[in-house]
Motif scaffolding. Structure first.
Motif, PDB file in Angstrom:
ATOM      1  N   HIS A 145       0.820  -1.212   0.000  1.00  0.00           N
ATOM      2  CA  HIS A 145       0.000   0.000   0.000  1.00  0.00           C
ATOM      3  C   HIS A 145       0.856   1.266   0.000  1.00  0.00           C
ATOM      4  CE1 HIS A 145      -3.485  -2.493   1.924  1.00  0.00           C
ATOM      5  NE2 HIS A 145      -3.417  -2.639   0.618  1.00  0.00           N
ATOM      6  N   SER A 146       2.054   1.176   0.549  1.00  0.00           N
ATOM      7  CA  SER A 146       2.905   2.366   0.655  1.00  0.00           C
ATOM      8  C   SER A 146       3.403   2.871  -0.689  1.00  0.00           C
ATOM      9  CB  SER A 146       4.105   2.067   1.559  1.00  0.00           C
ATOM     10  OG  SER A 146       4.985   1.135   0.941  1.00  0.00           O
ATOM     11  N   ILE A 147       3.408   2.012  -1.688  1.00  0.00           N
ATOM     12  CA  ILE A 147       3.936   2.440  -2.991  1.00  0.00           C
ATOM     13  C   ILE A 147       2.835   2.734  -4.012  1.00  0.00           C
ATOM     14  CG2 ILE A 147       6.046   1.102  -2.645  1.00  0.00           C
ATOM     15  CD1 ILE A 147       4.953  -0.971  -4.591  1.00  0.00           C
ATOM     16  N   GLU A 148       1.589   2.535  -3.627  1.00  0.00           N
ATOM     17  CA  GLU A 148       0.503   2.714  -4.591  1.00  0.00           C
ATOM     18  C   GLU A 148       0.432   4.136  -5.144  1.00  0.00           C
ATOM     19  OE1 GLU A 148      -2.816  -0.646  -3.366  1.00  0.00           O
ATOM     20  OE2 GLU A 148      -3.007   1.394  -2.594  1.00  0.00           O
ATOM     21  N   ARG A 149       0.764   5.143  -4.336  1.00  0.00           N
ATOM     22  CA  ARG A 149       0.653   6.522  -4.806  1.00  0.00           C
ATOM     23  C   ARG A 149       1.701   6.875  -5.861  1.00  0.00           C
ATOM     24  NH1 ARG A 149       2.858   6.779   0.334  1.00  0.00           N
ATOM     25  NH2 ARG A 149       4.868   7.862   0.556  1.00  0.00           N
ATOM     26  N   PHE A 150       2.742   6.023  -5.972  1.00  0.00           N
ATOM     27  CA  PHE A 150       3.774   6.286  -6.974  1.00  0.00           C
ATOM     28  C   PHE A 150       3.457   5.636  -8.327  1.00  0.00           C
ATOM     29  CE2 PHE A 150       6.020   6.236  -2.827  1.00  0.00           C
ATOM     30  CZ  PHE A 150       6.432   7.557  -2.797  1.00  0.00           C
TER      31      PHE A 150
ATOM     32  N   SER B 274       6.207   2.629 -14.119  1.00  0.00           N
ATOM     33  CA  SER B 274       6.264   2.447 -12.666  1.00  0.00           C
ATOM     34  C   SER B 274       5.368   1.305 -12.204  1.00  0.00           C
ATOM     35  CB  SER B 274       5.876   3.744 -11.955  1.00  0.00           C
ATOM     36  OG  SER B 274       4.549   4.115 -12.252  1.00  0.00           O
ATOM     37  N   VAL B 275       4.181   1.164 -12.804  1.00  0.00           N
ATOM     38  CA  VAL B 275       3.273   0.107 -12.359  1.00  0.00           C
ATOM     39  C   VAL B 275       3.794  -1.270 -12.763  1.00  0.00           C
ATOM     40  CG1 VAL B 275       1.726   0.066 -14.372  1.00  0.00           C
ATOM     41  CG2 VAL B 275       0.843  -0.505 -12.124  1.00  0.00           C
ATOM     42  N   VAL B 276       4.390  -1.391 -13.953  1.00  0.00           N
ATOM     43  CA  VAL B 276       4.964  -2.670 -14.378  1.00  0.00           C
ATOM     44  C   VAL B 276       6.173  -3.016 -13.513  1.00  0.00           C
ATOM     45  CG1 VAL B 276       6.148  -3.879 -16.249  1.00  0.00           C
ATOM     46  CG2 VAL B 276       4.118  -2.518 -16.740  1.00  0.00           C
ATOM     47  N   THR B 277       7.021  -2.031 -13.261  1.00  0.00           N
ATOM     48  CA  THR B 277       8.203  -2.256 -12.427  1.00  0.00           C
ATOM     49  C   THR B 277       7.803  -2.656 -11.011  1.00  0.00           C
ATOM     50  OG1 THR B 277       9.497  -0.656 -13.707  1.00  0.00           O
ATOM     51  CG2 THR B 277      10.313  -1.221 -11.518  1.00  0.00           C
ATOM     52  N   ALA B 278       6.786  -1.972 -10.453  1.00  0.00           N
ATOM     53  CA  ALA B 278       6.345  -2.287  -9.099  1.00  0.00           C
ATOM     54  C   ALA B 278       5.773  -3.694  -9.004  1.00  0.00           C
ATOM     55  CB  ALA B 278       5.300  -1.264  -8.650  1.00  0.00           C
TER      56      ALA B 278
ATOM     57  N   GLN C 185      -5.410  -1.089 -14.263  1.00  0.00           N
ATOM     58  CA  GLN C 185      -6.608  -0.531 -14.877  1.00  0.00           C
ATOM     59  C   GLN C 185      -6.536   0.995 -14.910  1.00  0.00           C
ATOM     60  OE1 GLN C 185     -10.238  -1.810 -13.042  1.00  0.00           O
ATOM     61  NE2 GLN C 185     -11.542  -0.917 -14.623  1.00  0.00           N
ATOM     62  N   LYS C 186      -6.093   1.614 -13.818  1.00  0.00           N
ATOM     63  CA  LYS C 186      -5.963   3.071 -13.772  1.00  0.00           C
ATOM     64  C   LYS C 186      -4.979   3.582 -14.817  1.00  0.00           C
ATOM     65  CE  LYS C 186      -7.090   3.552  -8.850  1.00  0.00           C
ATOM     66  NZ  LYS C 186      -6.564   3.883  -7.499  1.00  0.00           N
ATOM     67  N   ASN C 187      -3.985   2.794 -15.137  1.00  0.00           N
ATOM     68  CA  ASN C 187      -2.982   3.192 -16.122  1.00  0.00           C
ATOM     69  C   ASN C 187      -3.321   2.692 -17.527  1.00  0.00           C
ATOM     70  OD1 ASN C 187      -0.301   4.487 -14.826  1.00  0.00           O
ATOM     71  ND2 ASN C 187      -1.247   3.103 -13.346  1.00  0.00           N
ATOM     72  N   ASN C 188      -4.588   2.308 -17.735  1.00  0.00           N
ATOM     73  CA  ASN C 188      -5.074   1.926 -19.052  1.00  0.00           C
ATOM     74  C   ASN C 188      -4.339   0.713 -19.622  1.00  0.00           C
ATOM     75  OD1 ASN C 188      -6.835   2.275 -21.280  1.00  0.00           O
ATOM     76  ND2 ASN C 188      -5.235   3.348 -22.424  1.00  0.00           N
ATOM     77  N   LEU C 189      -3.999  -0.224 -18.758  1.00  0.00           N
ATOM     78  CA  LEU C 189      -3.302  -1.440 -19.179  1.00  0.00           C
ATOM     79  C   LEU C 189      -4.252  -2.638 -19.094  1.00  0.00           C
ATOM     80  CD1 LEU C 189       0.091  -0.910 -17.324  1.00  0.00           C
ATOM     81  CD2 LEU C 189      -0.206  -0.987 -19.800  1.00  0.00           C
ATOM     82  N   ALA C 190      -4.299  -3.412 -20.155  1.00  0.00           N
ATOM     83  CA  ALA C 190      -5.157  -4.599 -20.191  1.00  0.00           C
ATOM     84  C   ALA C 190      -4.707  -5.616 -19.150  1.00  0.00           C
ATOM     85  CB  ALA C 190      -5.135  -5.215 -21.583  1.00  0.00           C
ATOM     86  N   PRO C 191      -5.642  -6.385 -18.592  1.00  0.00           N
ATOM     87  CA  PRO C 191      -5.281  -7.378 -17.562  1.00  0.00           C
ATOM     88  C   PRO C 191      -4.237  -8.389 -18.022  1.00  0.00           C
ATOM     89  CG  PRO C 191      -7.657  -7.048 -17.619  1.00  0.00           C
ATOM     90  CD  PRO C 191      -7.101  -6.305 -18.800  1.00  0.00           C
ATOM     91  N   LYS C 192      -4.213  -8.706 -19.315  1.00  0.00           N
ATOM     92  CA  LYS C 192      -3.249  -9.720 -19.773  1.00  0.00           C
ATOM     93  C   LYS C 192      -1.801  -9.247 -19.619  1.00  0.00           C
ATOM     94  CE  LYS C 192      -3.407  -8.526 -24.715  1.00  0.00           C
ATOM     95  NZ  LYS C 192      -3.768  -9.052 -26.043  1.00  0.00           N
TER      96      LYS C 192
END
Length: 472
Positions: free
Chosen positions: A341-346, A352-356, A387-394
């Protein structure tokens, strides 16, 4: 285990201190002192218990967390028991010696390591189990390498790479089904999308194994003939001994549960042994528990064939229960949830979302040593962020495999690392530099995360090839 309720919400600083302390204990004990992972994990468990008690959390809550975590591994425990039975019955019945003999027949003077990689990849895709592939065909190919006096570390790296390629890309694999189902992606859509990282990793790995393969045109291949003769003298070599392997393959293709597949294959092998060999029921049961003891007179062959049995799996079983129990207490104390949860705001950009997500999957493998937990927790934690970053679930399901499934065999104290070391007889840290496929997949998924290559937008998931703008 990811559904275990946390009894507190520690601060990020507290969570980091506890995790770093545990990692210090694990890394110092295993790398510096060279000890087995059980005691370091047990020490980590008591560190968490002391921390929990200091936070005035009832001991009963911590105990429940440990038990719930360990319960998650019961199916794996039964699987390991049956693998031990399978190995001993296949050895005594001649299935593995026959596969080994066939492996000797496949040996060519050039590109030996490539052959190992490709053969284990094909079989891994066919049966969908890295453990079964490494524990059967992998053992046979390792015997070929021993006969040719080739590097066992490179051979094991090729076996692990091929086995986990199969485990990752097979529609019969439990991890492949888990990764697709956790983020609600069609199984074959998930497999096709994994091709973006898996195919390049496969081709690069094959090229590296080709470069490492020695020129054996002048090698003493007569050593192979000697090994084949020794195997022939055991009277275990026969095409009929492959029937248990065929049964396992057919049942797997029919998508039957892995535990039932192993039990059926072992049962066929045991019946064949009792019908064709002068073995009593007592002797048979002792072999299934203690393992098969080879007595050919050749030290190398005897070392290779003496293995299997439930007893040989106890090291792995105890480690699985301890590691999952540790994970249960981590969840109960809310440590893992707090760090995520601590990194969600980044997580405001595609990169960043793929790396996280990849880092989380990798970290859970290192911290707890459990690939299923890595897939489950990471998948649950990052669906909203993708989803927020417009990335498909796959895209997320692919990351779960690239940084979860194939990373596990690279961790010495993980379930896969310990199992492969016990079956192949090669330490994890020895084969790790040569497990090219397992090393390349997480690197490629990070490259795609930063470049946007192959990342499908949420609204265009059906097209699946357009790149995402990584700067937004």
């Amino acid at each position: 285990m990811f559904r275990v309720k946390a009894v507190q919400a520690p601060s990020v600083k507290e969570a980091l201190v506890i995790v770093l302390l545990m990692l210090s204990v694990l890394s110092y004990s295993m790398i510096r002192l060279g000890v087995a992972p059980h005691i370091p994990i047990l020490i980590s468990i008591f560190i968490l218990i002391v921390y929990g008690l200091a936070k005035q959390i009832p001991y009963q809550s911590l105990e429940i967390g440990f038990i719930e975590g360990a319960k998650a591994g019961l199916s794996a425990v039964f699987l390991f028991f049956l693998i031990g039975v399978l190995l001993s019955s296949w050895l005594m019945g001649g299935t593995i010696p026959t596969l080994m003999y066939a492996g000797f027949e496949l040996v060519t003077p050039q590109f030996f390591f490539v052959i190992v990689f490709v053969v284990t990849s094909i079989i891994g895709v066919s049966i969908g189990s890295a453990f079964t592939t490494a524990g059967t065909v992998g053992v046979a190919l390792l015997g070929v390498a021993q006969a040719l006096d080739l590097s066992l570390a490179i051979t094991a790296g090729a076996i692990v790479s091929g086995a986990f390629f199969g485990d990752k890309m097979s529609p019969l694999s439990d991890t492949t089904n888990l990764a697709s189902s956790i983020v609600k992606v069609d199984l074959f859509t998930h497999i096709r999308n994994m091709g973006w990282t898996t195919i390049p990793a496969f081709l690069i790995s094959a090229g590296l194994f080709a470069l490492l393969s020695p020129n054996l045109s002048s090698a003493p291949l007569e050593n192979v003939a000697v090994f084949q003769a020794i195997l022939q003298d055991t009277d275990l070599i026969s095409v009929w001994t492959l029937l248990p392997f065929i049964v396992l393959l057919v049942l797997t293709l029919l998508k039957k549960p892995a535990i039932l597949n192993l039990a059926a294959s072992s049962g066929v092998s045991i019946v064949m042994i009792l019908l064709t060999q002068s073995v009593s029921a007592t002797e048979m049961m002792n072999v299934l528990y203690r393992g098969f003891q080879s007595d050919t007179g050749n030290a190398v062959v005897d070392q290779l064939l003496t293995r299997g049995g439930i007893e040989s799996m106890m090291f792995t079983v105890s480690l699985v229960l301890l590691a999952l129990g540790l994970g249960g207490i981590l969840f109960t104390l809310g440590i893992i949830q707090t760090l995520i949860h601590s990194i969600e705001r980044f997580l405001t950009k595609t990169s960043s979302v793929v790396t996280a997500a990849a880092s989380t999957g990798f970290s859970i493998n290192v911290l707890i040593g459990e690939q299923y937990l890595s897939i489950l927790l990471t998948g649950e934690a990052y669906q909203a962020s993708f989803q927020k970053n417009n990335l498909a679930p796959k895209n997320l399901s692919r990351v779960l495999e690239d940084a979860g499934t194939v990373v596990n065999p690279l961790v010495p104290w993980s379930v896969s690392g310990v199992f492969l070391t016990s079956v192949l007889g090669v330490p994890t840290l020895d084969y790790l530099p040569f497990a090219f496929f397992c090393l390349l997949c997480p690197l490629l998924t990070l490259v795609y995360g930063f470049t946007g290559i192959s990342l499908a937008p949420l609204e265009r998931e059906t097209t699946g090839t357009k790149a995402i703008d990584v700067s937004s």
